[in-house]
Scaffold this motif. Structure first.
Motif, PDB file in Angstrom:
ATOM      1  N   LYS A  32     -21.173 -29.748   1.266  1.00 51.77           N
ATOM      2  CA  LYS A  32     -21.443 -30.073  -0.171  1.00 51.77           C
ATOM      3  C   LYS A  32     -22.541 -30.819  -0.497  1.00 51.77           C
ATOM      4  CE  LYS A  32     -16.321 -29.358  -1.404  1.00 51.77           C
ATOM      5  NZ  LYS A  32     -15.387 -29.897  -1.934  1.00 51.77           N
ATOM      6  N   ASN A  52     -24.410 -29.609  -6.287  1.00 50.81           N
ATOM      7  CA  ASN A  52     -24.236 -28.942  -7.472  1.00 50.81           C
ATOM      8  C   ASN A  52     -24.556 -29.982  -8.858  1.00 50.81           C
ATOM      9  OD1 ASN A  52     -22.054 -30.593  -7.149  1.00 50.81           O
ATOM     10  ND2 ASN A  52     -20.577 -28.963  -7.747  1.00 50.81           N
ATOM     11  N   ASP A  53     -25.097 -30.977  -8.223  1.00 51.82           N
ATOM     12  CA  ASP A  53     -25.398 -32.015  -9.253  1.00 51.82           C
ATOM     13  C   ASP A  53     -26.576 -32.162  -9.396  1.00 51.82           C
ATOM     14  OD1 ASP A  53     -25.750 -34.606 -10.724  1.00 51.82           O
ATOM     15  OD2 ASP A  53     -23.889 -35.342  -9.867  1.00 51.82           O
ATOM     16  N   GLU A  54     -27.269 -31.673 -10.537  1.00 51.33           N
ATOM     17  CA  GLU A  54     -28.923 -31.380 -10.913  1.00 51.33           C
ATOM     18  C   GLU A  54     -29.336 -32.943 -11.052  1.00 51.33           C
ATOM     19  OE1 GLU A  54     -30.799 -28.812 -11.198  1.00 51.33           O
ATOM     20  OE2 GLU A  54     -28.924 -27.423 -10.493  1.00 51.33           O
ATOM     21  N   ALA A  89     -29.832 -26.112  -3.265  1.00 51.41           N
ATOM     22  CA  ALA A  89     -28.788 -26.483  -4.020  1.00 51.41           C
ATOM     23  C   ALA A  89     -27.846 -25.161  -4.120  1.00 51.41           C
ATOM     24  CB  ALA A  89     -29.337 -27.034  -5.419  1.00 51.41           C
ATOM     25  N   ASP A  90     -26.774 -25.329  -4.837  1.00 50.39           N
ATOM     26  CA  ASP A  90     -25.771 -24.508  -5.272  1.00 50.39           C
ATOM     27  C   ASP A  90     -26.298 -23.667  -6.587  1.00 50.39           C
ATOM     28  OD1 ASP A  90     -24.106 -24.799  -3.322  1.00 50.39           O
ATOM     29  OD2 ASP A  90     -22.611 -26.228  -4.268  1.00 50.39           O
TER      30      ASP A  90
END
Length: 90
Positions: A32, A52-54, A89-90
């Motif tokens: 993750k 997933n955290d910009e 990234a996701d």
């Protein structure tokens, strides 16, 4: 195609043959987080961000740009590194 690791070399000063700084960004499939490893003559530092955290990814881009370029950069300079991190990234 899946990108799992990208390696960077910092700038070289006039008269030098090798950069003083290096960096690696990586992500293990299924993991993750994105890992940023900064290498220099002073040693190494590791930083992580959730994929997933910009905001966290942008903070990695700030660290990456400053480390490789040797100074705090403009928004567009940081964005160049941010785009590279987005590939993991996701």
């Amino acid at each position: 195609m899946e990108i799992m690791e990208i390696k960077f070399a910092g700038f070289t000063k006039k008269g030098q043959y090798l950069p003083a700084t290096f960096a690696t960004i990586s992500r293990v499939p299924g993991n993750k987080d994105i890992c940023l490893l900064l290498l220099s003559c002073d040693g190494e530092q590791e930083h992580r961000a959730f994929a997933n955290d910009e905001k966290e990814i942008w903070n990695l881009a700030l660290k990456l740009q400053k480390h490789l370029d040797g100074h705090a950069g403009t928004n567009s300079m940081i964005h160049d590194y941010y785009r590279q991190l987005q590939m993991l990234a996701d």
